[in-house]
Design a protein around this motif. Structure first.
Motif, PDB file in Angstrom:
ATOM      1  N   LEU A 108       0.820  -1.204   0.000  1.00  0.00           N
ATOM      2  CA  LEU A 108       0.000   0.000   0.000  1.00  0.00           C
ATOM      3  C   LEU A 108       0.858   1.259   0.000  1.00  0.00           C
ATOM      4  O   LEU A 108       0.529   2.243  -0.665  1.00  0.00           O
ATOM      5  CB  LEU A 108      -0.945  -0.006   1.202  1.00  0.00           C
ATOM      6  CG  LEU A 108      -2.067  -1.034   1.153  1.00  0.00           C
ATOM      7  CD1 LEU A 108      -2.835  -1.046   2.468  1.00  0.00           C
ATOM      8  CD2 LEU A 108      -3.003  -0.768  -0.014  1.00  0.00           C
ATOM      9  N   SER A 109       1.961   1.229   0.731  1.00  0.00           N
ATOM     10  CA  SER A 109       2.826   2.412   0.749  1.00  0.00           C
ATOM     11  C   SER A 109       3.529   2.597  -0.594  1.00  0.00           C
ATOM     12  O   SER A 109       3.760   3.720  -1.027  1.00  0.00           O
ATOM     13  CB  SER A 109       3.848   2.324   1.881  1.00  0.00           C
ATOM     14  OG  SER A 109       4.768   1.287   1.645  1.00  0.00           O
ATOM     15  N   LEU A 110       3.836   1.495  -1.283  1.00  0.00           N
ATOM     16  CA  LEU A 110       4.489   1.594  -2.582  1.00  0.00           C
ATOM     17  C   LEU A 110       3.574   2.208  -3.637  1.00  0.00           C
ATOM     18  O   LEU A 110       4.021   2.975  -4.482  1.00  0.00           O
ATOM     19  CB  LEU A 110       4.972   0.218  -3.060  1.00  0.00           C
ATOM     20  CG  LEU A 110       6.177  -0.358  -2.333  1.00  0.00           C
ATOM     21  CD1 LEU A 110       6.467  -1.768  -2.817  1.00  0.00           C
ATOM     22  CD2 LEU A 110       7.405   0.524  -2.556  1.00  0.00           C
ATOM     23  N   ILE A 111       2.306   1.857  -3.588  1.00  0.00           N
ATOM     24  CA  ILE A 111       1.382   2.408  -4.583  1.00  0.00           C
ATOM     25  C   ILE A 111       0.722   3.687  -4.075  1.00  0.00           C
ATOM     26  O   ILE A 111      -0.138   4.251  -4.731  1.00  0.00           O
ATOM     27  CB  ILE A 111       0.316   1.379  -5.022  1.00  0.00           C
ATOM     28  CG1 ILE A 111      -0.508   0.893  -3.831  1.00  0.00           C
ATOM     29  CG2 ILE A 111       0.950   0.218  -5.743  1.00  0.00           C
ATOM     30  CD1 ILE A 111      -1.658   0.000  -4.226  1.00  0.00           C
ATOM     31  N   ASP A 112       1.170   4.149  -2.910  1.00  0.00           N
ATOM     32  CA  ASP A 112       0.740   5.416  -2.332  1.00  0.00           C
ATOM     33  C   ASP A 112      -0.776   5.493  -2.180  1.00  0.00           C
ATOM     34  O   ASP A 112      -1.405   6.472  -2.567  1.00  0.00           O
ATOM     35  CB  ASP A 112       1.266   6.589  -3.158  1.00  0.00           C
ATOM     36  CG  ASP A 112       1.205   7.891  -2.371  1.00  0.00           C
ATOM     37  OD1 ASP A 112       1.313   7.833  -1.128  1.00  0.00           O
ATOM     38  OD2 ASP A 112       1.038   8.944  -2.995  1.00  0.00           O
ATOM     39  N   VAL A 113      -1.345   4.445  -1.643  1.00  0.00           N
ATOM     40  CA  VAL A 113      -2.777   4.429  -1.378  1.00  0.00           C
ATOM     41  C   VAL A 113      -2.986   4.827   0.076  1.00  0.00           C
ATOM     42  O   VAL A 113      -2.359   4.279   0.971  1.00  0.00           O
ATOM     43  CB  VAL A 113      -3.375   3.021  -1.631  1.00  0.00           C
ATOM     44  CG1 VAL A 113      -4.815   2.955  -1.177  1.00  0.00           C
ATOM     45  CG2 VAL A 113      -3.247   2.660  -3.083  1.00  0.00           C
ATOM     46  N   LYS A 114      -3.854   5.756   0.277  1.00  0.00           N
ATOM     47  CA  LYS A 114      -4.164   6.192   1.632  1.00  0.00           C
ATOM     48  C   LYS A 114      -5.533   5.638   2.000  1.00  0.00           C
ATOM     49  O   LYS A 114      -6.547   6.020   1.425  1.00  0.00           O
ATOM     50  CB  LYS A 114      -4.181   7.719   1.728  1.00  0.00           C
ATOM     51  CG  LYS A 114      -2.887   8.373   1.316  1.00  0.00           C
ATOM     52  CD  LYS A 114      -1.761   8.026   2.251  1.00  0.00           C
ATOM     53  CE  LYS A 114      -0.499   8.743   1.809  1.00  0.00           C
ATOM     54  NZ  LYS A 114       0.693   8.075   2.219  1.00  0.00           N
ATOM     55  N   LEU A 115      -5.540   4.713   2.927  1.00  0.00           N
ATOM     56  CA  LEU A 115      -6.797   4.129   3.379  1.00  0.00           C
ATOM     57  C   LEU A 115      -7.310   4.910   4.576  1.00  0.00           C
ATOM     58  O   LEU A 115      -6.533   5.373   5.411  1.00  0.00           O
ATOM     59  CB  LEU A 115      -6.597   2.664   3.780  1.00  0.00           C
ATOM     60  CG  LEU A 115      -6.178   1.706   2.673  1.00  0.00           C
ATOM     61  CD1 LEU A 115      -5.939   0.321   3.256  1.00  0.00           C
ATOM     62  CD2 LEU A 115      -7.240   1.638   1.588  1.00  0.00           C
ATOM     63  N   THR A 116      -8.609   5.021   4.664  1.00  0.00           N
ATOM     64  CA  THR A 116      -9.196   5.659   5.833  1.00  0.00           C
ATOM     65  C   THR A 116      -9.155   4.672   6.995  1.00  0.00           C
ATOM     66  O   THR A 116      -8.962   3.459   6.805  1.00  0.00           O
ATOM     67  CB  THR A 116     -10.657   6.057   5.560  1.00  0.00           C
ATOM     68  OG1 THR A 116     -11.422   4.867   5.362  1.00  0.00           O
ATOM     69  CG2 THR A 116     -10.765   6.972   4.359  1.00  0.00           C
ATOM     70  N   GLU A 117      -9.346   5.187   8.179  1.00  0.00           N
ATOM     71  CA  GLU A 117      -9.372   4.311   9.353  1.00  0.00           C
ATOM     72  C   GLU A 117     -10.492   3.287   9.229  1.00  0.00           C
ATOM     73  O   GLU A 117     -10.328   2.118   9.587  1.00  0.00           O
ATOM     74  CB  GLU A 117      -9.553   5.130  10.631  1.00  0.00           C
ATOM     75  CG  GLU A 117      -9.527   4.284  11.891  1.00  0.00           C
ATOM     76  CD  GLU A 117      -9.719   5.095  13.155  1.00  0.00           C
ATOM     77  OE1 GLU A 117      -9.645   4.482  14.230  1.00  0.00           O
ATOM     78  OE2 GLU A 117      -9.933   6.317  13.081  1.00  0.00           O
ATOM     79  N   GLU A 118     -11.625   3.723   8.673  1.00  0.00           N
ATOM     80  CA  GLU A 118     -12.751   2.809   8.506  1.00  0.00           C
ATOM     81  C   GLU A 118     -12.402   1.664   7.551  1.00  0.00           C
ATOM     82  O   GLU A 118     -12.721   0.505   7.821  1.00  0.00           O
ATOM     83  CB  GLU A 118     -13.971   3.572   7.981  1.00  0.00           C
ATOM     84  CG  GLU A 118     -15.206   2.705   7.879  1.00  0.00           C
ATOM     85  CD  GLU A 118     -16.425   3.496   7.451  1.00  0.00           C
ATOM     86  OE1 GLU A 118     -17.532   2.980   7.672  1.00  0.00           O
ATOM     87  OE2 GLU A 118     -16.285   4.614   6.902  1.00  0.00           O
ATOM     88  N   GLU A 119     -11.708   1.971   6.461  1.00  0.00           N
ATOM     89  CA  GLU A 119     -11.315   0.925   5.509  1.00  0.00           C
ATOM     90  C   GLU A 119     -10.333  -0.065   6.141  1.00  0.00           C
ATOM     91  O   GLU A 119     -10.434  -1.268   5.921  1.00  0.00           O
ATOM     92  CB  GLU A 119     -10.705   1.558   4.264  1.00  0.00           C
ATOM     93  CG  GLU A 119     -11.708   2.322   3.424  1.00  0.00           C
ATOM     94  CD  GLU A 119     -11.058   3.177   2.356  1.00  0.00           C
ATOM     95  OE1 GLU A 119     -11.712   3.397   1.320  1.00  0.00           O
ATOM     96  OE2 GLU A 119      -9.908   3.629   2.546  1.00  0.00           O
ATOM     97  N   ILE A 120      -9.425   0.453   6.928  1.00  0.00           N
ATOM     98  CA  ILE A 120      -8.458  -0.419   7.614  1.00  0.00           C
ATOM     99  C   ILE A 120      -9.188  -1.330   8.594  1.00  0.00           C
ATOM    100  O   ILE A 120      -8.927  -2.541   8.652  1.00  0.00           O
ATOM    101  CB  ILE A 120      -7.380   0.423   8.325  1.00  0.00           C
ATOM    102  CG1 ILE A 120      -6.509   1.134   7.287  1.00  0.00           C
ATOM    103  CG2 ILE A 120      -6.537  -0.442   9.256  1.00  0.00           C
ATOM    104  CD1 ILE A 120      -5.595   2.196   7.860  1.00  0.00           C
ATOM    105  N   LEU A 121     -10.124  -0.765   9.350  1.00  0.00           N
ATOM    106  CA  LEU A 121     -10.878  -1.563  10.320  1.00  0.00           C
ATOM    107  C   LEU A 121     -11.746  -2.604   9.626  1.00  0.00           C
ATOM    108  O   LEU A 121     -11.879  -3.731  10.120  1.00  0.00           O
ATOM    109  CB  LEU A 121     -11.740  -0.660  11.204  1.00  0.00           C
ATOM    110  CG  LEU A 121     -10.972   0.173  12.241  1.00  0.00           C
ATOM    111  CD1 LEU A 121     -11.901   1.165  12.916  1.00  0.00           C
ATOM    112  CD2 LEU A 121     -10.287  -0.722  13.256  1.00  0.00           C
ATOM    113  N   LEU A 122     -12.328  -2.276   8.487  1.00  0.00           N
ATOM    114  CA  LEU A 122     -13.130  -3.255   7.747  1.00  0.00           C
ATOM    115  C   LEU A 122     -12.268  -4.413   7.254  1.00  0.00           C
ATOM    116  O   LEU A 122     -12.689  -5.568   7.288  1.00  0.00           O
ATOM    117  CB  LEU A 122     -13.849  -2.580   6.581  1.00  0.00           C
ATOM    118  CG  LEU A 122     -15.020  -1.684   6.966  1.00  0.00           C
ATOM    119  CD1 LEU A 122     -15.520  -0.913   5.753  1.00  0.00           C
ATOM    120  CD2 LEU A 122     -16.148  -2.505   7.582  1.00  0.00           C
TER     121      LEU A 122
END
Length: 93
Positions: free
Chosen positions: A36-50
């Motif tokens: 995720l850090s390589l493709i520079d995707v920023k996930l929201t806290e909600e997406e991470i929790l899901l």
């Protein structure tokens, strides 16, 4: 070899396999973060929790299928925690 010796060896092997599985789970989580850090995707806290909720539910069902109810109960508590955090996020919105 006595039956007790066989059981002792089996227990040692199973503990080792469970440790390997736990280590693999940690490594896979780290790989996901790196990708995720390589493709520079920023996930929201909600997406991470899901995502975490999906992982925990899968593990819980796996342990239930294997009739490992104590492990499933531990994971259920983690599921409840994630659900509570998701509820708090949704209340704030």
């Amino acid at each position: 070899m006595k039956e007790q010796d066989k059981e002792d060896i089996a227990k040692i092997v199973m503990k080792y396999l469970f440790k390997l599985r736990a280590d693999l789970d940690k490594e896979l989580f780290n790989i996901d973060e790196m990708l995720l850090s390589l493709i520079d995707v920023k996930l929201t806290e909600e997406e991470i929790l899901l995502g975490e909720l999906a992982r925990l539910m899968t593990l819980m069902h796996l342990h239930e299928d294997r009739e490992e109810y104590e492990k499933a109960a531990v994971i259920q508590r983690k599921v409840n925690d994630v659900n509570n955090r998701l509820d708090n996020i949704q209340k704030d919105d």
